[in-house]
Scaffold this active site. Structure first.
Site, PDB file in Angstrom:
ATOM      1  CE1 TYR A  69      -3.711   2.492   0.474  1.00  0.00           C
ATOM      2  CE2 TYR A  69      -2.290   3.417   2.174  1.00  0.00           C
ATOM      3  CZ  TYR A  69      -3.387   3.520   1.347  1.00  0.00           C
ATOM      4  OH  TYR A  69      -4.165   4.654   1.382  1.00  0.00           O
ATOM      5  CE  LYS A  89      -3.571   5.393  -2.071  1.00  0.00           C
ATOM      6  NZ  LYS A  89      -4.494   6.125  -2.959  1.00  0.00           N
ATOM      7  CB  VAL A 114      -9.455   8.025   5.298  1.00  0.00           C
ATOM      8  CG1 VAL A 114     -10.924   8.377   5.092  1.00  0.00           C
ATOM      9  CG2 VAL A 114      -8.558   9.158   4.805  1.00  0.00           C
ATOM     10  CB  THR A 162     -12.062   3.522   4.433  1.00  0.00           C
ATOM     11  OG1 THR A 162     -10.834   2.828   4.633  1.00  0.00           O
ATOM     12  CG2 THR A 162     -11.807   4.977   4.074  1.00  0.00           C
TER      13      THR A 162
END
Length: 134
Positions: free
Chosen positions: A46, A50, A81, A83
């Protein structure tokens, strides 16, 4: 993750820039990166994807400027965030870790803010963190 965050972003960006150029219209590309120093074992791909988003955005911005195209390029880099990637309780609030998290609406508001900037302003990067975080 790499397919979505890097390959998908690259393909969509290519098509959007070609379309904006063909129509000779002003445009705005907004990419969502990530502002984090977390690189634990489960976060490596990840974080790498990013980081690629950040590099691709910077490269695109330079390419657009060199060609003098009327396209603005922005990067929004939120910290964590709230999520579905986080464990949640019955109210949908993140339960893992003590880190304060942003809400999706916070990121959406940053996108709207970038889009609302005057044409003479190119918002290069916005870093989002929850109030009171370090």
């Amino acid at each position: 993750m790499i397919s979505t965050n890097v390959i998908g972003l690259s393909m969509c960006t290519r098509e959007a820039v070609q379309d904006m150029t063909r129509r000779n219209t002003n445009g705005h590309i907004i990419n969502i990166g990530h502002h984090s120093t977390a690189t634990g074992p489960s976060e490596a791909f990840y974080a790498a994807s990013k980081a690629a988003v950040c590099s691709l955005t910077a490269g695109l911005r330079a390419e657009i400027a060199e060609k003098k195209l009327p396209i603005r390029v922005s990067l929004i880099s939120p910290s964590a965030v709230n999520t579905e990637f986080f464990s949640t309780d019955e109210d949908g609030k993140a339960t893992n870790g003590k880190q304060a998290k942003l809400e999706a609406q916070d990121v959406a508001a940053a996108v709207v803010w970038c889009l609302a900037a005057p044409p003479s302003v190119d918002v290069s990067e916005v870093v989002l963190q929850p109030t009171g975080s370090r």
